[in-house]
Design a protein around this motif. Structure first.
Motif, PDB file in Angstrom:
ATOM      1  N   LEU A   2     -39.522  20.079 -82.289  1.00 44.20           N
ATOM      2  CA  LEU A   2     -40.644  20.757 -82.935  1.00 44.20           C
ATOM      3  C   LEU A   2     -40.959  22.079 -82.230  1.00 44.20           C
ATOM      4  CD1 LEU A   2     -43.123  20.595 -84.945  1.00 44.20           C
ATOM      5  CD2 LEU A   2     -44.351  19.560 -83.037  1.00 44.20           C
ATOM      6  N   LEU A   3     -41.032  22.037 -80.901  1.00 40.86           N
ATOM      7  CA  LEU A   3     -41.391  23.223 -80.127  1.00 40.86           C
ATOM      8  C   LEU A   3     -40.280  24.271 -80.099  1.00 40.86           C
ATOM      9  CD1 LEU A   3     -43.259  21.513 -77.152  1.00 40.86           C
ATOM     10  CD2 LEU A   3     -44.258  22.626 -79.172  1.00 40.86           C
ATOM     11  N   ARG A   4     -39.067  23.861 -80.446  1.00 42.32           N
ATOM     12  CA  ARG A   4     -37.949  24.807 -80.536  1.00 42.32           C
ATOM     13  C   ARG A   4     -37.775  25.341 -81.956  1.00 42.32           C
ATOM     14  NH1 ARG A   4     -34.986  20.683 -78.213  1.00 42.32           N
ATOM     15  NH2 ARG A   4     -33.602  20.787 -80.011  1.00 42.32           N
ATOM     16  N   GLY A   5     -38.725  25.047 -82.834  1.00 43.58           N
ATOM     17  CA  GLY A   5     -38.683  25.628 -84.171  1.00 43.58           C
ATOM     18  C   GLY A   5     -38.313  24.675 -85.283  1.00 43.58           C
ATOM     19  N   GLY A   6     -38.133  23.405 -84.971  1.00 40.02           N
ATOM     20  CA  GLY A   6     -37.768  22.429 -86.001  1.00 40.02           C
ATOM     21  C   GLY A   6     -38.992  21.829 -86.666  1.00 40.02           C
ATOM     22  N   PHE A   7     -39.749  22.662 -87.350  1.00 40.01           N
ATOM     23  CA  PHE A   7     -41.009  22.193 -87.945  1.00 40.01           C
ATOM     24  C   PHE A   7     -41.040  22.328 -89.458  1.00 40.01           C
ATOM     25  CE2 PHE A   7     -41.514  26.529 -86.364  1.00 40.01           C
ATOM     26  CZ  PHE A   7     -41.871  27.211 -87.519  1.00 40.01           C
ATOM     27  N   ARG A   8     -39.928  22.632 -90.070  1.00 39.45           N
ATOM     28  CA  ARG A   8     -39.891  22.877 -91.509  1.00 39.45           C
ATOM     29  C   ARG A   8     -40.452  21.699 -92.318  1.00 39.45           C
ATOM     30  NH1 ARG A   8     -35.045  25.844 -94.214  1.00 39.45           N
ATOM     31  NH2 ARG A   8     -36.543  27.294 -95.026  1.00 39.45           N
TER      32      ARG A   8
END
Length: 109
Positions: free
Chosen positions: A63-69
């Motif tokens: 999530l914190l690395r951008g995997g929040f789609r």
């Protein structure tokens, strides 16, 4: 770089990239950014942080690395609340505040 076209941003990189629902995607990105800031300020380690917000360490890292789609805005608000954050939401129409600010309050520790 010769021949490349440079365009001014719309203010939403997700819209500029042509992603579906860029407004919601930007909101999620901003909430994740806030979540990351709170986690860094709190001094919580990965185990304690993931336990407190209710997700596994690997999922939190993703999530914190951008995997929040696929992460919902509601879930991100819940995570911030579990970390002791209040989130205020204001609704405006034609620049005027409509009603009172809505507060999503922190969960009592």
């Amino acid at each position: 770089m010769s021949g490349d076209t440079i365009r001014e941003s719309s203010g939403n990189v997700f819209a500029d990239l042509g992603l579906t629902d860029p407004v919601t995607h930007k909101l999620r990105a901003e909430l994740v950014h806030k979540l990351d800031g709170v986690l860094k300020s709190s001094g919580l380690g990965p185990t304690a942080a993931s336990r407190l917000i209710g997700m596994g360490q690997s999922d939190l890292s993703r999530l914190l690395r951008g995997g929040f789609r696929e992460m919902s805005v509601e879930r991100l608000l819940s995570m911030l609340s579990r970390l002791g954050c209040d989130v205020d939401v204001s609704v405006r129409w034609q620049g005027r505040l409509i009603g009172e600010v809505i507060r999503y309050e922190a969960v009592a520790a």
